[in-house]
Design a protein around this motif. Structure first.
Motif, PDB file in Angstrom:
ATOM      1  N   ARG A   1      38.808  -0.051  38.370  1.00 36.12           N
ATOM      2  CA  ARG A   1      38.288  -1.288  37.791  1.00 36.12           C
ATOM      3  C   ARG A   1      37.414  -1.245  36.657  1.00 36.12           C
ATOM      4  O   ARG A   1      36.255  -0.590  36.810  1.00 36.12           O
ATOM      5  CB  ARG A   1      37.951  -2.237  38.621  1.00 36.12           C
ATOM      6  N   LYS A   2      37.429  -1.935  35.730  1.00 33.23           N
ATOM      7  CA  LYS A   2      36.652  -2.242  34.713  1.00 33.23           C
ATOM      8  C   LYS A   2      36.416  -3.706  34.399  1.00 33.23           C
ATOM      9  O   LYS A   2      37.575  -4.541  34.315  1.00 33.23           O
ATOM     10  CB  LYS A   2      37.276  -1.680  33.182  1.00 33.23           C
ATOM     11  N   LEU A   3      35.147  -4.360  34.275  1.00 33.63           N
ATOM     12  CA  LEU A   3      34.974  -5.590  34.317  1.00 33.63           C
ATOM     13  C   LEU A   3      35.205  -6.090  32.800  1.00 33.63           C
ATOM     14  O   LEU A   3      34.390  -5.130  31.872  1.00 33.63           O
ATOM     15  CB  LEU A   3      33.525  -5.985  34.768  1.00 33.63           C
ATOM     16  N   PRO A   4      35.461  -7.197  32.487  1.00 42.33           N
ATOM     17  CA  PRO A   4      35.703  -7.659  31.111  1.00 42.33           C
ATOM     18  C   PRO A   4      34.142  -7.939  30.521  1.00 42.33           C
ATOM     19  O   PRO A   4      33.404  -7.962  31.253  1.00 42.33           O
ATOM     20  CB  PRO A   4      36.562  -8.769  31.076  1.00 42.33           C
ATOM     21  N   GLY A   5      34.305  -7.745  29.123  1.00 42.79           N
ATOM     22  CA  GLY A   5      33.126  -7.480  28.468  1.00 42.79           C
ATOM     23  C   GLY A   5      31.971  -8.890  28.596  1.00 42.79           C
ATOM     24  O   GLY A   5      30.985  -8.845  28.653  1.00 42.79           O
ATOM     25  N   TYR A   6      32.979 -10.028  29.089  1.00 38.98           N
ATOM     26  CA  TYR A   6      32.045 -11.277  29.318  1.00 38.98           C
ATOM     27  C   TYR A   6      31.324 -11.313  30.257  1.00 38.98           C
ATOM     28  O   TYR A   6      30.451 -12.161  30.544  1.00 38.98           O
ATOM     29  CB  TYR A   6      32.904 -12.511  29.064  1.00 38.98           C
ATOM     30  N   TRP A   7      31.433 -10.213  31.223  1.00 40.80           N
ATOM     31  CA  TRP A   7      30.415 -10.123  32.429  1.00 40.80           C
ATOM     32  C   TRP A   7      29.323  -9.586  32.114  1.00 40.80           C
ATOM     33  O   TRP A   7      28.150  -9.455  32.856  1.00 40.80           O
ATOM     34  CB  TRP A   7      31.204  -9.419  33.477  1.00 40.80           C
TER      35      TRP A   7
END
Ligand SMILES: Cc1ncc(C[n+]2csc(CCOP(=O)(O)OP(=O)(O)O)c2C)c(N)n1
Length: 816
Positions: free
Chosen positions: A410-416
């Motif tokens: 999983r990769k968290l989106p940049g806005y996190w």
């Protein structure tokens, strides 16, 4: 006499309406096919209509009120089917099947919840996303449960088989002690390369065992991502939810989620619901699972099409995938697809289905795998495809051994990136007071409305009072404190979303976020006109649901961490209708999946004689769930505390769910109102001390409304030796602040926890051991209602007596 054309239309209309009931949907051919009198007949027209509507595709669309939508479906079903890419379909089907067999042979006994018998799901999703990509889809948010999850992560989300195999290899258990989750619950992100060259980002959402509760979370996440994407958001972001037939028919949250589909506050331009229908749930057959012939019947209340398809006719599966995607793209509507298959083995790999369905499983054992049948029918040579798949997986297995621990897919989106979780640290605190000029400015904006707008006289009076509050001319109440918190945040660029039953006006007539024109019933929301930059504001009344709407808002908070997202219960008591969301996502999401949320739950709470179901938001439940700073549990004791709490939640980068017990009768009570200086100078204080009594001999500690009642009682009896301390934040437990509050009264010989709730409820069990630790040997006692099976009495008179007894006891307990 009807003309020939009219006769033909009548016959076709019957098939359009009832044809699906006679369709050939069960790959095993075991399900009893209904016989509908309206479809009887042997004319050429009957044959023609039967071949269209009773083949391996059955469509339910007569319940859709909009004629244009019905016509759209009819035209497509009655037109020749487009030519499928059979080589591609076969390759997907074979790969899906071989993947399951590969795991079975290499990792025997491991639970994977095989997709065998329903592997057409993989070519189905392939075709769906292909068609969606042609309509601008670039993100798929996919929710699903256990069945076939690993297969979907591989073939649809585009992860490497090696990463999945690594999950079956031994890993160091110390990396997941006390936390983490099983492999068929974890999320995954990857890319799907469509034939038109578009990369579609696919995210499989982490979910708990509790079937179907991920549905509203998926839709809420899609909603947030669409908001980010702007005008083309609905085109770009598509939610797809996969269901088991048993769960879809049985769990109420599916019906709640379907209801959200066309409501303006929740609409995502259509969710694709796909039932991976193996005609069994664990050991239970459809006759014991649902009242009607189809697991999908719960969806018929919505004006959306339901496509049934025989999962063994792969060409038909591909056609339905395209139809579903095009329908969603054309009408921005939900679509239900019922992909009928079977389950080749037991519920899981350790389960023997021949114990409960011996005959069915004899049939299944004899039934050839789908790719063999398909290859034969299509005249394709499957052998090289099978060999290529096997070789590919064998090579991937060699790679799997190289992972030191289970890889994160999983990769968290940049806005996190700016936000973080983990344990609390005081350095996370931010400044929350607001300058007096700014409060005046927002006061002006909040009380203004367009020229010619007719405001209800009662509301007009409130607005006049609010204007005075913002100018320091009268104490600020909760309603205005909240409006000022929202407005100041919006002006600082923080987006805001609040939903709940009757939340626009407020259950207790306290909010009036939306003004209603007395002549036209038009609405005006001042807060919508206040934000700067990206700061949008949404305040909506929700449908009468707890689970789906809380799940939805949790989803929004997951993809809009920079927004303040709030869900409000009508009374806090009703939040247990969403208990699964609270237990499985909000309390545990960070520990299980490393996923954060800043969601705020507003739960009206307090004992006011309104009976067992309008008194308690169940503080004890949240405190039971509290560990490792997983969330914050607060009960602000006055308006300014509420203001600072909301602002703190939005402005801190520490993202944790916040549970707020909000007042009812205290909403406008002078004792809980605050002077304007409390907004311009102070910050949220987890422990509210008072300065009336110095050097007290006894200290009462409490939270919420009872504290104000204790203060009133103290005044009434002229007590000058008892101090009252409010615990406005129960979790994370503010040990240091409380110790300081106690140290203010070094001569106190007794500390008493006072609560309105019965002894088996409230914060008692949580606070008492902590108080004892802090008391330094002083006596620690408690005053509470007697233990009870219900939170409160149904009699207002009994309530009064109980309440007075609590107050009397609080001032007499331990005194000689
Ligand atoms: C809310 C909930 N209740 C019970 C269970 C236990 N359970 C796990 S799988 C299952 C059967 C599911 O059947 P179905 O939805 O048809 O999906 P399938 O496993 O057949 O694909 C049950 C009852 C659960 N996971 N969640």
């Amino acid at each position: 006499m009807p003309t020939l054309t009219e006769q033909r239309e009548q016959i076709f209309d019957s098939f359009r309406k009832w044809g699906y009931l006679e369709a050939d949907l069960d790959p095993l051919g075991l399900a009893r096919r209904l016989s509908i009198p309206e479809l009887e007949g042997d004319s050429e027209e009957h044959h023609a209509a039967r071949s269209l509507y009773c083949g391996t595709i059955g469509v339910e669309f007569a319940h859709i009120q909009d004629a244009a939508r019905r016509r759209w479906i009819q035209d497509r079903i009655e037109a020749p089917a487009p030519a499928p890419d059979r080589a591609r379909l076969l390759e997907r089907l074979v790969s899906a099947e071989v993947f399951e067999q590969f795991i079975q042979s290499r990792y025997p006994g491991a639970k994977r919840f095989s997709l065998e018998g329903s592997t057409s799901l993989i070519p189905f999703l392939d075709e769906t996303i292909e068609a969606a990509a042609l309509h601008g889809c670039r993100h798929v948010i996919l929710g699903m449960s256990h069945r076939g999850r690993l297969n979907v992560i591989l073939h649809t989300a585009g992860r490497q088989a090696a990463e999945l195999f690594a999950g079956f290899e031994d890993v160091d258990p110390r990396s997941v002690l006390g936390a983490g989750d099983v492999k068929y619950h974890r999320g995954a992100t990857g890319d799907f390369r469509a034939r038109n060259g578009a990369d579609v980002h696919v995210h499989v959402v982490s979910n708990p065992s509790h079937l179907e509760f991920v549905d509203p979370v998926v839709v809420g996440r899609a909603y947030a991502k669409q908001l980010r994407a702007g005008a083309s958001g609905r085109q770009q972001v598509w939610p797809i939810v996969l269901h088991g037939d048993g769960a879809f028919a049985g769990q109420g949250v599916t019906a709640e989620t379907l209801n959200l589909g066309s409501l303006r506050a929740y609409s995502v331009g259509g969710t694709l619901h796909v039932i991976v229908n193996n005609l069994i749930a664990f050991t239970t057959l459809p006759g014991d699972l649902q009242a009607s012939s189809f697991a999908t019947d719960v969806a018929r209340r919505a004006p959306i099409p339901i496509f049934h398809v025989n999962g063994e006719d792969i060409d038909a599966v591909a056609r339905v995938a395209q139809l579903a995607a095009e329908y969603r793209a054309t009408f921005a509507s939900d679509v239900v697809v019922d992909l009928v298959g079977y389950r080749r083995y037991g519920h899981s790999e350790v389960d023997d289905p021949t114990i409960t369905q011996p005959v069915l499983y004899r049939h299944i054992k004899e039934h050839p795998v789908a790719w063999k049948t398909y290859a034969e029918r299509a005249g394709l040579d499957a052998e090289p495809v099978v060999k290529a798949a096997r070789d590919g997986f064998a090579a991937q297995q060699k790679e799997a051994g190289k992972f030191a621990k289970i890889p994160s897919m999983r990769k968290l989106p940049g806005y996190w990136a700016p936000f973080f979780g983990g344990r609390y640290k005081p350095e996370f605190e931010v400044s929350t007071p607001v300058a007096a000029e700014e409060l005046r400015a927002v006061g002006d904006l909040l009380t203004k409305y367009p020229a010619g707008f007719h405001v209800h006289p009662k509301v007009k009076k409130l607005l006049d009072q609010r204007l005075e509050m913002s100018r320091g001319q009268r104490p600020v109440d909760y309603g205005m404190a909240e409006a000022m918190a929202f407005a100041t945040l919006l002006r600082q660029g923080i987006p805001l979303r609040l939903t709940g039953q009757d939340s626009r006006r407020g259950t207790f007539n306290q909010r009036h976020a939306s003004l209603v024109d007395t002549e036209t019933e038009e609405h005006y929301l001042a807060l919508e006109h206040i934000g700067t930059g990206e700061a949008w504001c949404e305040i909506f009344n929700s449908p009468l649901s707890e689970a789906a709407v809380l799940g939805f808002e949790y989803g929004v908070s997951r993809d809009y961490p920079e927004a303040l997202v709030l869900w409000e219960a009508q009374f806090g008591d009703f939040a247990n209708g969403a208990q699964v969301l609270i237990d499985q996502f909000i309390a545990a999401g960070e520990d299980k999946w490393g996923l954060l949320s800043g969601l705020v739950m507003l739960l009206p709470h307090g004992y006011e004689g309104q009976g067992p179901e309008h008194s308690s938001a169940r503080i004890e439940r949240y405190l039971h769930l509290a560990a490792r700073d997983n969330f914050q549990i607060c009960q602000p004791s006055d308006a300014a505390q509420y203001f600072h709490l909301l602002r703190r939640q939005a402005l801190r980068k520490w993202r944790k769910p916040l549970v707020v017990f909000t007042p009812k009768s205290m909403l406008r009570h002078p004792d809980a109102s605050s002077p304007i200086e409390a907004f311009t100078r102070t910050h949220f204080r987890p422990v509210q001390r008072e300065h009336e009594v110095a050097g007290a001999s006894r200290i009462l500690i409490c939270t919420g409304k009872i504290g104000h009642e204790l203060r009133a009682e103290r005044k009434r009896i002229g007590d000058a030796t008892t101090a009252i301390v409010f615990l406005d934040q129960m979790y994370p437990f503010p040990e240091r602040d409380l110790a300081e509050a106690l140290a203010q009264h070094p001569d106190a010989h007794e500390i008493v926890w006072v609560q309105e709730e019965p002894a088996n409820m409230g914060a008692l069990f949580f606070v008492l051991p902590r108080l004892e630790r802090l008391a330094g040997g002083k006596a620690v006692r408690s005053v509470k209602r007697s233990a009870s099976a219900t939170p409160a009495t149904g009699s207002a008179k009994a309530h009064e007596m109980e309440q007075q007894t609590l107050l009397t006891l609080a001032f007499s307990l331990g005194k000689d």
